[in-house]
Design a protein around this motif. Structure first.
Motif, PDB file in Angstrom:
ATOM      1  N   ALA A  10       0.847  -1.192   0.000  1.00 51.32           N
ATOM      2  CA  ALA A  10       0.000   0.000   0.000  1.00 51.32           C
ATOM      3  C   ALA A  10       0.884   1.244   0.000  1.00 51.32           C
ATOM      4  O   ALA A  10       1.933   1.256   0.631  1.00 51.32           O
ATOM      5  CB  ALA A  10      -0.892   0.011   1.232  1.00 51.32           C
ATOM      6  N   GLY A  11       0.441   2.263  -0.686  1.00 50.16           N
ATOM      7  CA  GLY A  11       1.200   3.496  -0.630  1.00 50.16           C
ATOM      8  C   GLY A  11       0.541   4.649  -1.346  1.00 50.16           C
ATOM      9  O   GLY A  11       0.158   4.524  -2.505  1.00 50.16           O
ATOM     10  N   ILE A  12       0.394   5.737  -0.620  1.00 41.52           N
ATOM     11  CA  ILE A  12       0.004   7.008  -1.232  1.00 41.52           C
ATOM     12  C   ILE A  12       0.943   8.071  -0.671  1.00 41.52           C
ATOM     13  O   ILE A  12       1.445   7.948   0.443  1.00 41.52           O
ATOM     14  CB  ILE A  12      -1.467   7.401  -0.956  1.00 41.52           C
ATOM     15  CG1 ILE A  12      -1.727   7.558   0.547  1.00 41.52           C
ATOM     16  CG2 ILE A  12      -2.418   6.401  -1.600  1.00 41.52           C
ATOM     17  CD1 ILE A  12      -3.073   8.182   0.875  1.00 41.52           C
ATOM     18  N   ALA A  13       1.194   9.063  -1.469  1.00 39.41           N
ATOM     19  CA  ALA A  13       2.044  10.174  -1.033  1.00 39.41           C
ATOM     20  C   ALA A  13       1.466  11.458  -1.603  1.00 39.41           C
ATOM     21  O   ALA A  13       1.010  11.480  -2.742  1.00 39.41           O
ATOM     22  CB  ALA A  13       3.475   9.993  -1.524  1.00 39.41           C
ATOM     23  N   GLU A  14       1.477  12.476  -0.787  1.00 41.01           N
ATOM     24  CA  GLU A  14       1.063  13.790  -1.256  1.00 41.01           C
ATOM     25  C   GLU A  14       2.079  14.798  -0.759  1.00 41.01           C
ATOM     26  O   GLU A  14       2.570  14.691   0.361  1.00 41.01           O
ATOM     27  CB  GLU A  14      -0.346  14.121  -0.757  1.00 41.01           C
ATOM     28  CG  GLU A  14      -1.358  13.167  -1.349  1.00 41.01           C
ATOM     29  CD  GLU A  14      -2.759  13.737  -1.382  1.00 41.01           C
ATOM     30  OE1 GLU A  14      -2.915  14.966  -1.424  1.00 41.01           O
ATOM     31  OE2 GLU A  14      -3.687  12.925  -1.367  1.00 41.01           O
ATOM     32  N   ILE A  15       2.409  15.732  -1.611  1.00 39.76           N
ATOM     33  CA  ILE A  15       3.392  16.756  -1.278  1.00 39.76           C
ATOM     34  C   ILE A  15       2.817  17.660  -0.197  1.00 39.76           C
ATOM     35  O   ILE A  15       1.674  18.103  -0.277  1.00 39.76           O
ATOM     36  CB  ILE A  15       3.745  17.603  -2.525  1.00 39.76           C
ATOM     37  CG1 ILE A  15       4.317  16.710  -3.627  1.00 39.76           C
ATOM     38  CG2 ILE A  15       4.692  18.730  -2.171  1.00 39.76           C
ATOM     39  CD1 ILE A  15       5.618  16.047  -3.290  1.00 39.76           C
ATOM     40  N   GLY A  16       3.628  17.907   0.812  1.00 38.45           N
ATOM     41  CA  GLY A  16       3.228  18.832   1.864  1.00 38.45           C
ATOM     42  C   GLY A  16       4.188  18.773   3.032  1.00 38.45           C
ATOM     43  O   GLY A  16       4.460  17.696   3.564  1.00 38.45           O
ATOM     44  N   GLY A  17       4.716  19.921   3.384  1.00 37.07           N
ATOM     45  CA  GLY A  17       5.549  20.015   4.568  1.00 37.07           C
ATOM     46  C   GLY A  17       4.667  20.047   5.804  1.00 37.07           C
ATOM     47  O   GLY A  17       3.439  19.941   5.724  1.00 37.07           O
ATOM     48  N   ILE A  18       5.281  20.218   6.948  1.00 38.80           N
ATOM     49  CA  ILE A  18       4.520  20.182   8.197  1.00 38.80           C
ATOM     50  C   ILE A  18       3.444  21.265   8.239  1.00 38.80           C
ATOM     51  O   ILE A  18       2.330  21.026   8.703  1.00 38.80           O
ATOM     52  CB  ILE A  18       5.447  20.244   9.430  1.00 38.80           C
ATOM     53  CG1 ILE A  18       4.659  19.905  10.693  1.00 38.80           C
ATOM     54  CG2 ILE A  18       6.168  21.570   9.509  1.00 38.80           C
ATOM     55  CD1 ILE A  18       5.528  19.615  11.899  1.00 38.80           C
ATOM     56  N   ALA A  19       3.731  22.442   7.725  1.00 40.95           N
ATOM     57  CA  ALA A  19       2.760  23.537   7.759  1.00 40.95           C
ATOM     58  C   ALA A  19       1.609  23.318   6.778  1.00 40.95           C
ATOM     59  O   ALA A  19       0.526  23.873   6.962  1.00 40.95           O
ATOM     60  CB  ALA A  19       3.445  24.870   7.460  1.00 40.95           C
ATOM     61  N   ASP A  20       1.844  22.497   5.755  1.00 43.32           N
ATOM     62  CA  ASP A  20       0.848  22.296   4.702  1.00 43.32           C
ATOM     63  C   ASP A  20      -0.003  21.044   4.877  1.00 43.32           C
ATOM     64  O   ASP A  20      -0.909  20.796   4.082  1.00 43.32           O
ATOM     65  CB  ASP A  20       1.551  22.182   3.339  1.00 43.32           C
ATOM     66  CG  ASP A  20       2.454  23.354   3.057  1.00 43.32           C
ATOM     67  OD1 ASP A  20       2.034  24.492   3.310  1.00 43.32           O
ATOM     68  OD2 ASP A  20       3.583  23.119   2.591  1.00 43.32           O
ATOM     69  N   THR A  21       0.300  20.221   5.866  1.00 37.26           N
ATOM     70  CA  THR A  21      -0.381  18.937   6.021  1.00 37.26           C
ATOM     71  C   THR A  21      -1.525  19.065   7.013  1.00 37.26           C
ATOM     72  O   THR A  21      -1.304  19.281   8.200  1.00 37.26           O
ATOM     73  CB  THR A  21       0.616  17.853   6.480  1.00 37.26           C
ATOM     74  OG1 THR A  21       1.673  17.778   5.514  1.00 37.26           O
ATOM     75  CG2 THR A  21      -0.058  16.506   6.596  1.00 37.26           C
ATOM     76  N   SER A  22      -2.734  18.920   6.500  1.00 37.04           N
ATOM     77  CA  SER A  22      -3.915  19.007   7.349  1.00 37.04           C
ATOM     78  C   SER A  22      -4.072  17.718   8.143  1.00 37.04           C
ATOM     79  O   SER A  22      -3.545  16.672   7.758  1.00 37.04           O
ATOM     80  CB  SER A  22      -5.166  19.215   6.491  1.00 37.04           C
ATOM     81  OG  SER A  22      -5.429  18.050   5.731  1.00 37.04           O
ATOM     82  N   PRO A  23      -4.829  17.764   9.228  1.00 34.85           N
ATOM     83  CA  PRO A  23      -5.107  16.521   9.960  1.00 34.85           C
ATOM     84  C   PRO A  23      -5.793  15.477   9.075  1.00 34.85           C
ATOM     85  O   PRO A  23      -5.509  14.290   9.195  1.00 34.85           O
ATOM     86  CB  PRO A  23      -6.024  16.969  11.096  1.00 34.85           C
ATOM     87  CG  PRO A  23      -5.682  18.401  11.315  1.00 34.85           C
ATOM     88  CD  PRO A  23      -5.358  18.943   9.939  1.00 34.85           C
ATOM     89  N   GLN A  24      -6.639  15.910   8.159  1.00 37.44           N
ATOM     90  CA  GLN A  24      -7.335  14.973   7.284  1.00 37.44           C
ATOM     91  C   GLN A  24      -6.355  14.285   6.332  1.00 37.44           C
ATOM     92  O   GLN A  24      -6.430  13.074   6.117  1.00 37.44           O
ATOM     93  CB  GLN A  24      -8.433  15.695   6.480  1.00 37.44           C
ATOM     94  CG  GLN A  24      -9.550  16.237   7.318  1.00 37.44           C
ATOM     95  CD  GLN A  24      -9.212  17.582   7.984  1.00 37.44           C
ATOM     96  OE1 GLN A  24      -8.213  18.246   7.688  1.00 37.44           O
ATOM     97  NE2 GLN A  24     -10.054  17.972   8.929  1.00 37.44           N
ATOM     98  N   LEU A  25      -5.420  15.050   5.757  1.00 40.66           N
ATOM     99  CA  LEU A  25      -4.429  14.467   4.859  1.00 40.66           C
ATOM    100  C   LEU A  25      -3.511  13.524   5.626  1.00 40.66           C
ATOM    101  O   LEU A  25      -3.226  12.413   5.171  1.00 40.66           O
ATOM    102  CB  LEU A  25      -3.605  15.561   4.172  1.00 40.66           C
ATOM    103  CG  LEU A  25      -2.484  15.063   3.262  1.00 40.66           C
ATOM    104  CD1 LEU A  25      -3.022  14.158   2.160  1.00 40.66           C
ATOM    105  CD2 LEU A  25      -1.727  16.247   2.671  1.00 40.66           C
ATOM    106  N   PHE A  26      -3.065  13.941   6.792  1.00 42.97           N
ATOM    107  CA  PHE A  26      -2.211  13.106   7.640  1.00 42.97           C
ATOM    108  C   PHE A  26      -2.909  11.776   7.937  1.00 42.97           C
ATOM    109  O   PHE A  26      -2.322  10.704   7.771  1.00 42.97           O
ATOM    110  CB  PHE A  26      -1.898  13.861   8.933  1.00 42.97           C
ATOM    111  CG  PHE A  26      -0.931  13.159   9.843  1.00 42.97           C
ATOM    112  CD1 PHE A  26       0.428  13.385   9.738  1.00 42.97           C
ATOM    113  CD2 PHE A  26      -1.390  12.277  10.814  1.00 42.97           C
ATOM    114  CE1 PHE A  26       1.324  12.747  10.589  1.00 42.97           C
ATOM    115  CE2 PHE A  26      -0.506  11.626  11.664  1.00 42.97           C
ATOM    116  CZ  PHE A  26       0.855  11.865  11.546  1.00 42.97           C
TER     117      PHE A  26
END
Length: 177
Positions: free
Chosen positions: A19-35
């Motif tokens: 399994a694997g998904i990746a989305e670009i985003g640093g700590i400031a850009d990562t929402s709780p939903q994306l995390f």
């Protein structure tokens, strides 16, 4: 879903968690939903699939987890949640290897770098400079292909790898040398 898996097999020899998904985003850009979404696919799903499979997994079986090279020292701030989720897979691999060793079940991980898959298509297939730079990181001077990783997974799933467990195999084509 769980009961459907349970009802279709008398036994299981090999489990590959790919399994694997990746989305670009640093700590400031990562929402709780994306995390949560990244961890649900990359960490939670393999954990619970393995948990469910343990009752069916025969002694002497194999589990191979697909992780990432980002857990081997090459970090990328824009992939922090992805890297964290795959670091969980590395810990899962070594811990499960200790637990299942008495049953002769091996548990290992492959840690690929940039592989020409759909996960990387948006930048690797559309940006020639990025592809060339990726190929230049490997002493083999090319971008990895799915078969490069599949061969390592097949080896780890074979009887020839029966004395290998709890390992993370760098499958980057030497990009981390």
């Amino acid at each position: 879903m769980w009961s459907a898996f349970d009802a279709h097999a008398d036994g299981l020899d090999i489990l590959v968690n790919n399994a694997g998904i990746a989305e670009i985003g640093g700590i400031a850009d990562t929402s709780p939903q994306l995390f949560d979404r990244i961890f649900a696919v990359n960490t939670r799903a393999p954990f619970f699939i393995a948990q469910l499979a343990l009752g069916r997994l025969r002694d002497g079986g194999r589990i191979v987890n697909v992780s990432t090279s980002y857990t081997l020292g090459k970090t990328e701030p824009q992939l922090i949640a992805y890297s964290m989720s795959k670091a969980g897979i590395d810990v899962f691999t070594t811990t499960l290897a200790k637990e299942l060793g008495p049953r002769g079940i091996t548990v290992n991980a492959v840690n690929p770098g940039a592989i020409d898959t759909d996960l990387n298509a948006s930048w690797l297939r559309s940006d020639e400079a990025a592809r060339d730079a990726t190929a230049a990181r490997s002493p083999l001077a090319r971008v990895g292909m799915p078969d490069d990783v599949a061969g390592v997974v097949a080896f780890l799933a074979s009887d020839d790898a029966g004395w290998i467990t709890g390992q993370r195999l760098d499958t980057t084509g030497g990009a981390l040398l």
